[in-house]
Design a protein around this motif. Structure first.
Motif, PDB file in Angstrom:
ATOM      1  N   ARG A 195      -4.257  -2.547 -13.580  1.00  0.00           N
ATOM      2  CA  ARG A 195      -4.363  -4.053 -13.242  1.00  0.00           C
ATOM      3  C   ARG A 195      -4.520  -4.279 -11.993  1.00  0.00           C
ATOM      4  NH1 ARG A 195      -0.094  -4.414 -16.875  1.00  0.00           N
ATOM      5  NH2 ARG A 195       1.677  -3.980 -15.586  1.00  0.00           N
ATOM      6  N   ASP A 196      -3.808  -3.510 -10.956  1.00  0.00           N
ATOM      7  CA  ASP A 196      -4.116  -3.688  -9.340  1.00  0.00           C
ATOM      8  C   ASP A 196      -5.494  -3.363  -9.146  1.00  0.00           C
ATOM      9  OD1 ASP A 196      -1.666  -4.612  -9.144  1.00  0.00           O
ATOM     10  OD2 ASP A 196      -0.898  -2.272  -8.501  1.00  0.00           O
ATOM     11  N   LEU A 197      -6.044  -2.142  -9.534  1.00  0.00           N
ATOM     12  CA  LEU A 197      -7.309  -1.799  -9.677  1.00  0.00           C
ATOM     13  C   LEU A 197      -8.343  -2.767  -9.991  1.00  0.00           C
ATOM     14  CD1 LEU A 197      -9.280   0.391  -8.337  1.00  0.00           C
ATOM     15  CD2 LEU A 197      -9.319   1.628 -10.588  1.00  0.00           C
ATOM     16  N   TRP A 198      -8.293  -3.465 -11.212  1.00  0.00           N
ATOM     17  CA  TRP A 198      -9.041  -4.441 -11.852  1.00  0.00           C
ATOM     18  C   TRP A 198      -9.095  -5.722 -10.684  1.00  0.00           C
ATOM     19  CZ3 TRP A 198     -13.158  -5.415 -14.469  1.00  0.00           C
ATOM     20  CH2 TRP A 198     -13.352  -6.634 -15.064  1.00  0.00           C
ATOM     21  N   ALA A 199      -8.084  -6.032 -10.043  1.00  0.00           N
ATOM     22  CA  ALA A 199      -7.757  -7.189  -9.476  1.00  0.00           C
ATOM     23  C   ALA A 199      -8.617  -6.975  -7.873  1.00  0.00           C
ATOM     24  CB  ALA A 199      -6.309  -7.376  -8.779  1.00  0.00           C
ATOM     25  N   ARG A 200      -8.935  -5.683  -7.620  1.00  0.00           N
ATOM     26  CA  ARG A 200      -9.804  -5.500  -6.348  1.00  0.00           C
ATOM     27  C   ARG A 200     -11.192  -5.106  -6.870  1.00  0.00           C
ATOM     28  NH1 ARG A 200      -4.104  -5.079  -5.916  1.00  0.00           N
ATOM     29  NH2 ARG A 200      -3.736  -5.061  -3.541  1.00  0.00           N
TER      30      ARG A 200
ATOM     31  N   THR B   1      11.683  -2.637  -1.795  1.00  0.00           N
ATOM     32  CA  THR B   1      10.827  -1.377  -2.870  1.00  0.00           C
ATOM     33  C   THR B   1      10.429  -0.243  -1.748  1.00  0.00           C
ATOM     34  OG1 THR B   1       8.759  -2.333  -2.903  1.00  0.00           O
ATOM     35  CG2 THR B   1      10.441  -2.826  -4.625  1.00  0.00           C
ATOM     36  N   VAL B   2      10.179   0.793  -2.056  1.00  0.00           N
ATOM     37  CA  VAL B   2       9.813   1.721  -1.254  1.00  0.00           C
ATOM     38  C   VAL B   2       8.292   1.551  -0.916  1.00  0.00           C
ATOM     39  CG1 VAL B   2       9.080   4.343  -1.035  1.00  0.00           C
ATOM     40  CG2 VAL B   2      11.188   3.657  -2.237  1.00  0.00           C
ATOM     41  N   SER B   3       7.947   1.455   0.155  1.00  0.00           N
ATOM     42  CA  SER B   3       6.345   1.248   0.669  1.00  0.00           C
ATOM     43  C   SER B   3       5.368   2.165   0.166  1.00  0.00           C
ATOM     44  CB  SER B   3       6.322   1.234   2.317  1.00  0.00           C
ATOM     45  OG  SER B   3       4.939   1.078   2.791  1.00  0.00           O
ATOM     46  N   GLY B   4       4.735   1.991  -0.403  1.00  0.00           N
ATOM     47  CA  GLY B   4       3.494   2.907  -1.016  1.00  0.00           C
ATOM     48  C   GLY B   4       3.773   3.687  -2.042  1.00  0.00           C
ATOM     49  N   ALA B   5       4.904   3.187  -2.807  1.00  0.00           N
ATOM     50  CA  ALA B   5       5.387   4.080  -3.803  1.00  0.00           C
ATOM     51  C   ALA B   5       4.261   3.870  -5.032  1.00  0.00           C
ATOM     52  CB  ALA B   5       6.718   3.352  -4.360  1.00  0.00           C
ATOM     53  N   ARG B   6       4.166   4.903  -5.881  1.00  0.00           N
ATOM     54  CA  ARG B   6       3.307   4.912  -6.993  1.00  0.00           C
ATOM     55  C   ARG B   6       3.698   4.007  -8.101  1.00  0.00           C
ATOM     56  NH1 ARG B   6       2.730  10.436 -10.023  1.00  0.00           N
ATOM     57  NH2 ARG B   6       4.680   9.321 -11.108  1.00  0.00           N
TER      58      ARG B   6
ATOM     59  N   ALA C  45      -4.079   2.025   6.937  1.00  0.00           N
ATOM     60  CA  ALA C  45      -3.937   0.417   7.349  1.00  0.00           C
ATOM     61  C   ALA C  45      -3.759  -0.328   6.530  1.00  0.00           C
ATOM     62  CB  ALA C  45      -5.411   0.185   8.068  1.00  0.00           C
ATOM     63  N   LEU C  46      -4.287  -0.268   5.149  1.00  0.00           N
ATOM     64  CA  LEU C  46      -4.276  -1.440   4.258  1.00  0.00           C
ATOM     65  C   LEU C  46      -3.713  -0.654   3.068  1.00  0.00           C
ATOM     66  CD1 LEU C  46      -7.925  -2.963   4.429  1.00  0.00           C
ATOM     67  CD2 LEU C  46      -5.783  -3.900   5.456  1.00  0.00           C
ATOM     68  N   HIS C  47      -2.923  -1.594   2.174  1.00  0.00           N
ATOM     69  CA  HIS C  47      -2.327  -1.216   1.062  1.00  0.00           C
ATOM     70  C   HIS C  47      -3.133  -1.536  -0.233  1.00  0.00           C
ATOM     71  CE1 HIS C  47       0.549  -0.444  -2.072  1.00  0.00           C
ATOM     72  NE2 HIS C  47       0.488  -1.393  -2.398  1.00  0.00           N
ATOM     73  N   PHE C  48      -3.573  -0.651  -1.118  1.00  0.00           N
ATOM     74  CA  PHE C  48      -4.771  -1.039  -1.968  1.00  0.00           C
ATOM     75  C   PHE C  48      -4.613   0.187  -3.042  1.00  0.00           C
ATOM     76  CE2 PHE C  48      -7.233   0.793   1.116  1.00  0.00           C
ATOM     77  CZ  PHE C  48      -8.106   1.754   0.554  1.00  0.00           C
ATOM     78  N   PRO C  49      -5.170   0.132  -4.201  1.00  0.00           N
ATOM     79  CA  PRO C  49      -4.997   1.306  -5.136  1.00  0.00           C
ATOM     80  C   PRO C  49      -6.303   2.139  -4.351  1.00  0.00           C
ATOM     81  CG  PRO C  49      -5.172  -0.835  -6.306  1.00  0.00           C
ATOM     82  CD  PRO C  49      -5.409  -1.115  -5.026  1.00  0.00           C
ATOM     83  N   ARG C  50      -5.837   3.604  -4.200  1.00  0.00           N
ATOM     84  CA  ARG C  50      -6.779   4.516  -3.492  1.00  0.00           C
ATOM     85  C   ARG C  50      -8.043   4.879  -4.470  1.00  0.00           C
ATOM     86  NH1 ARG C  50      -4.407   2.298   0.603  1.00  0.00           N
ATOM     87  NH2 ARG C  50      -2.359   3.231   1.343  1.00  0.00           N
ATOM     88  N   ALA C  51      -7.817   4.660  -5.686  1.00  0.00           N
ATOM     89  CA  ALA C  51      -8.790   5.148  -6.658  1.00  0.00           C
ATOM     90  C   ALA C  51      -9.825   3.948  -6.383  1.00  0.00           C
ATOM     91  CB  ALA C  51      -8.403   4.755  -8.088  1.00  0.00           C
ATOM     92  N   ALA C  52      -9.759   3.007  -5.632  1.00  0.00           N
ATOM     93  CA  ALA C  52     -10.953   2.163  -5.210  1.00  0.00           C
ATOM     94  C   ALA C  52     -11.996   2.659  -4.561  1.00  0.00           C
ATOM     95  CB  ALA C  52     -10.435   0.810  -4.690  1.00  0.00           C
TER      96      ALA C  52
END
Length: 318
Positions: A55-60, A42-47, A148-155
Motif C-alpha cells: 500500500r505504501d508503494l502504491w501511494a508513491r 515506533t522504531v524509525s525505519g522499521a519494516r 534523507a527521506l522515508h519511503f518504500p525503498r522498492a520505489a
C-alpha cells in the motif's frame, strides 16, 4: 571540606529518572519499550508488514513515475543529440552485431528477415540488461536519497525499470520503421507485443530488486554484472537462432537446446519476434512460451519483491 567532597543526597526527581538513565540490560530495555508504547512511538525505519508495504508503494506511484521520467530526461541532457541516443544506442549495437555475427560469422544463414530478427532481439535484450544494471545500483548509488527521506525503498528499482521501459517504447518506434522498411507488413499479432512487454517488465523489476539488495551489501557487484550479463546475452539467441544452432546437425546434446529455450531472456525475445515478424507467425509459437513468460514474471516479480522487502530496514545503514 567534607561538605564539598560528599555527594548531595539523591532527590525525588533523580530517583524516579534513574531506571531510564542509569540502568542497563533487559529491565531498562523493557522500561523504554513501555514508555515508547505509552506515547505511541515506533522504531524509525522499521519494516512494515508486506500488505502495508504494498500500500505504501502504491501511494508513491506518482513519485515513481516522476522520478523515472526525470532520470530519463537527465540521462542524455549533456549530449548534443539529446534523446535521440535512446534510439541510436540500440541501433548502433544492432549494426555492430550484424557485421560481426550476420556477415563475418554468417549466423543469418537459414533465418528469414534477419535484420528485423536481430534488431528485435537487441531491443528486447537491452531492456532486460539495462533494467538489471540500473537495479544493481539502485540503493548503493542513491544513498543520499535513501538516508534523507522515508519511503518504500522498492520505489527505486521499480522506477529505474520504468525508466528503461519508457526508453524501450521510444526505441519501438524505430523498430516499427525498420520492420516496414524490410517488408514486414503490419498485422493483428503486433498487439501481442503489449502483454509481452508487461510480463517482461514484471520479470525485470523482480530481478532488479534482487540485485538492488545484493548490490547494497556488495558494491563490487556493479563491476561484475556487465560480464555476467554479456555471458547471458550470448546464451539468449540475440544474434542467432537457437533452433538452428542447436539442431540435429549441430552435434550438441538435445538437452542443450531445451535448456536454452527455458532461458527467460529467450522467452521474452521469442514472444516479441513472433508478435512482430510475419515469418515467425503466432501459429508457429510453441504453446508453452506464454506459460513460461507468465511463470517467469510471477516467480521473479513476487519472489524479488519479497526478497527485497525482507531487508527494508537495512538499506542506507552501515
Amino acid at each position: 571540606m567534607s561538605q564539598v567532597l560528599d555527594p548531595p543526597p539523591p532527590t525525588r526527581a533523580s530517583t524516579q529518572a534513574a531506571p531510564f538513565t542509569t540502568e542497563s540490560g533487559p529491565a531498562a530495555g523493557s522500561d523504554l519499550a513501555a514508555l515508547a508504547a505509552r506515547h505511541g512511538l515506533t522504531v524509525s525505519g522499521a519494516r512494515p508488514s508486506l500488505p502495508q508495504y504494498v500500500r505504501d508503494l502504491w501511494a508513491r506511484r506518482h513519485f515513481i513515475g516522476a522520478f523515472s521520467t526525470a532520470k530519463l530526461t537527465a540521462q542524455y541532457s549533456q549530449a548534443k543529440l539529446g534523446q535521440l541516443w535512446q534510439v541510436m544506442t540500440p541501433l548502433l549495437n544492432a549494426a555492430v552485431y550484424y557485421f560481426i555475427f550476420g556477415l563475418l560469422m554468417d549466423t543469418k544463414r537459414g533465418v528469414e528477415d534477419f535484420v528485423p530478427f536481430l534488431v528485435t532481439g537487441v531491443f528486447v535484450w537491452t531492456f532486460t540488461q539495462s533494467s538489471i544494471m540500473a537495479g544493481t545500483r539502485a540503493i548503493s548509488g542513491n544513498l543520499g536519497l535513501v538516508r534523507a527521506l522515508h519511503f518504500p525503498r522498492a520505489a527505486l528499482p521499480v522506477s529505474f525499470c520504468l525508466q528503461q521501459l519508457q526508453q524501450l517504447l521510444f526505441s519501438m518506434a524505430a523498430l516499427l520503421v525498420i520492420l516496414l522498411a524490410f517488408g514486414v507488413p503490419p498485422a493483428p499479432s503486433w498487439v501481442l507485443a503489449l502483454p509481452a512487454l508487461v510480463l517482461q517488465f514484471l520479470f525485470n523489476a523482480g530481478v532488479a530488486m534482487v540485485m538492488a539488495r545484493v548490490g547494497s551489501k556488495i558494491p563490487d557487484m556493479a563491476q561484475l554484472m556487465p560480464f555476467l550479463l554479456r555471458t547471458w546475452m550470448y546464451a539468449s539467441g540475440v544474434m542467432f537462432s537457437i533452433e538452428h544452432m542447436t539442431g540435429p546437425d549441430s552435434g550438441l546434446p538435445s538437452w542443450v537446446g531445451t535448456a536454452l529455450q527455458l532461458n527467460p531472456a529467450v522467452v521474452y525475445i521469442d514472444l516479441m519476434r513472433f508478435a512482430l515478424i510475419d515469418t515467425f507467425g503466432g501459429s508457429q509459437l510453441p504453446p508453452h512460451v506464454w506459460a513460461l513468460a507468465v511463470g517467469w514474471a510471477l516467480v521473479a516479480g513476487i519472489g524479488g519483491f519479497v526478497y527485497f522487502w525482507k531487508a527494508e530496514e537495512t538499506y542506507g545503514r552501515g
